[in-house]
Each structure stands twice: as C-alpha cells, then as structure tokens.
Design a protein around this motif. Structure first.
Motif, PDB file in Angstrom:
ATOM      1  N   PHE A   1      40.851  19.412  28.717  1.00  0.00           N
ATOM      2  CA  PHE A   1      41.649  18.624  29.647  1.00  0.00           C
ATOM      3  C   PHE A   1      40.727  17.793  30.524  1.00  0.00           C
ATOM      4  O   PHE A   1      39.527  18.025  30.591  1.00  0.00           O
ATOM      5  CB  PHE A   1      42.579  19.493  30.509  1.00  0.00           C
ATOM      6  CG  PHE A   1      41.900  20.495  31.399  1.00  0.00           C
ATOM      7  CD1 PHE A   1      41.323  20.131  32.617  1.00  0.00           C
ATOM      8  CD2 PHE A   1      41.872  21.843  31.048  1.00  0.00           C
ATOM      9  CE1 PHE A   1      40.720  21.062  33.435  1.00  0.00           C
ATOM     10  CE2 PHE A   1      41.273  22.784  31.867  1.00  0.00           C
ATOM     11  CZ  PHE A   1      40.696  22.391  33.060  1.00  0.00           C
TER      12      PHE A   1
ATOM     13  N   GLU B   1      45.233  17.224  32.801  1.00  0.00           N
ATOM     14  CA  GLU B   1      46.075  17.093  31.622  1.00  0.00           C
ATOM     15  C   GLU B   1      45.224  17.092  30.362  1.00  0.00           C
ATOM     16  O   GLU B   1      44.111  16.584  30.343  1.00  0.00           O
ATOM     17  CB  GLU B   1      46.945  15.833  31.678  1.00  0.00           C
ATOM     18  CG  GLU B   1      46.208  14.523  31.508  1.00  0.00           C
ATOM     19  CD  GLU B   1      45.526  14.029  32.784  1.00  0.00           C
ATOM     20  OE1 GLU B   1      44.479  13.368  32.623  1.00  0.00           O
ATOM     21  OE2 GLU B   1      45.962  14.304  33.899  1.00  0.00           O
ATOM     22  N   GLY B   2      45.803  17.714  29.343  1.00  0.00           N
ATOM     23  CA  GLY B   2      45.187  17.772  28.023  1.00  0.00           C
ATOM     24  C   GLY B   2      46.268  18.098  27.012  1.00  0.00           C
ATOM     25  O   GLY B   2      47.422  18.341  27.381  1.00  0.00           O
TER      26      GLY B   2
ATOM     27  N   ARG C   1      48.373  21.361  31.021  1.00  0.00           N
ATOM     28  CA  ARG C   1      48.399  20.378  32.093  1.00  0.00           C
ATOM     29  C   ARG C   1      48.941  21.041  33.342  1.00  0.00           C
ATOM     30  O   ARG C   1      49.554  22.106  33.265  1.00  0.00           O
ATOM     31  CB  ARG C   1      49.227  19.150  31.714  1.00  0.00           C
ATOM     32  CG  ARG C   1      50.711  19.419  31.538  1.00  0.00           C
ATOM     33  CD  ARG C   1      51.491  18.209  31.053  1.00  0.00           C
ATOM     34  NE  ARG C   1      51.031  17.797  29.740  1.00  0.00           N
ATOM     35  CZ  ARG C   1      50.400  16.641  29.481  1.00  0.00           C
ATOM     36  NH1 ARG C   1      50.194  15.770  30.424  1.00  0.00           N
ATOM     37  NH2 ARG C   1      49.987  16.361  28.276  1.00  0.00           N
TER      38      ARG C   1
ATOM     39  N   THR D   1      48.869  25.704  35.879  1.00  0.00           N
ATOM     40  CA  THR D   1      49.508  25.005  34.769  1.00  0.00           C
ATOM     41  C   THR D   1      50.926  24.610  35.152  1.00  0.00           C
ATOM     42  O   THR D   1      51.517  25.155  36.093  1.00  0.00           O
ATOM     43  CB  THR D   1      49.543  25.885  33.505  1.00  0.00           C
ATOM     44  OG1 THR D   1      50.357  27.032  33.761  1.00  0.00           O
ATOM     45  CG2 THR D   1      48.135  26.312  33.092  1.00  0.00           C
TER      46      THR D   1
ATOM     47  N   THR E   1      35.926  15.800  32.731  1.00  0.00           N
ATOM     48  CA  THR E   1      36.508  16.014  31.413  1.00  0.00           C
ATOM     49  C   THR E   1      35.869  17.264  30.839  1.00  0.00           C
ATOM     50  O   THR E   1      34.643  17.350  30.732  1.00  0.00           O
ATOM     51  CB  THR E   1      36.260  14.795  30.507  1.00  0.00           C
ATOM     52  OG1 THR E   1      36.833  13.640  31.126  1.00  0.00           O
ATOM     53  CG2 THR E   1      36.892  15.003  29.139  1.00  0.00           C
TER      54      THR E   1
END
Length: 149
Positions: free
Chosen positions: A7, A38-39, A43, A72, A144
C-alpha cells in the motif's frame, strides 16, 4: 527476489518538536496527525497520536523511527514501526529540514517497516518482510510499502 506493492500511505504530519543538539546529533520529533493508505489488499486511515523520532546525525544522515497506528477500512488496527534513513546534499537536506518541497529523486529515503496485528485476515503482516520508499512533502510524508516475496 520479488517485490509486491502492499500500500501507499499518505501520512499527515504536524509541526516538529525541536529538542536540539543532544551530542550525537540533532533530535526532533514529528507528530503524526492523520492520513490514509490504499493498496490492492488493504486500505484505511492513519490514526493520529504517533510520531517520527528523528536524529539528524553529524554526517547529515537522518535516522527515522516512526511509531504509529493505521486502521483498515473494516476497523482493524495495525501498529507500525518504521525505521529508515534519509539523506542527500546539504542544500536538499536543509530545505527538507525547513519544510520546503524538494524533488523526490534528489535524496535517499528508504525504510524497513514492521507491522503488528492480531486479526487473522492480516496476520501475514506479522511474518513477512517489507521495505518502504518515502517522499517528504511540506505537510505530509508519502511512503510506498512493498512486501518482499
């Protein structure tokens, strides 16, 4: 070795608390006040209350040690311990220190995160290795995260 995007976190930060020269370098604490991540697999939001405990060493390298919690979108809290290094030319480092925007490719900013979670849907975080690549902005940090497969 393979890497998979986990994410990207958009971490909002507050004004630094300047401790000052502590002998081995310059200590500052950067409050973490919120954000999001977010991924493909997860997220959610970055909770307020964490901080990045930085030591700017005499050789110009900033040692980062961020402790914070993400949650989450289905309500699972995850504790994050993210350690790393940030460095670049004196000009770039001085701009970052003052809170100015600099090109993301003008400095090195890599991390080694550890996650702690009790929910079985995310327990892979407790037993896998991850790396992070950061970008420092004036009021936020973008990291990231990648899982090492």
């Amino acid at each position: 070795m393979k890497f998979e995007h986990l994410f990207t976190a958009h971490i909002e930060v507050g004004r630094p608390i300047e401790i000052g020269d502590v002998g081995i370098g310059y200590r500052r604490i950067i409050p973490i006040i919120g954000g999001s991540f977010e991924g493909a697999r997860m997220r959610g939001k970055v909770l307020s209350g964490g901080a990045d405990y930085q030591l700017i060493r005499k050789d110009g390298v900033t040692e980062l040690s961020a402790h914070y919690t993400i949650e989450t979108d289905n309500g699972v809290p995850i504790y994050v311990i993210n350690r790393g290094y940030r460095h670049g030319s004196k000009e770039i480092v001085d701009k970052i220190f003052r809170g100015e925007d600099v090109p993301h490719d003008s400095y090195y900013f890599k991390t080694s995160p550890v996650f702690e979670v009790s929910n079985k849907n995310y327990d892979f975080l407790n037993r896998m290795m991850f790396i992070g690549e950061g970008v420092r902005k004036p009021t936020k940090v973008e990291v990231t995260f990648y899982q090492i497969l």
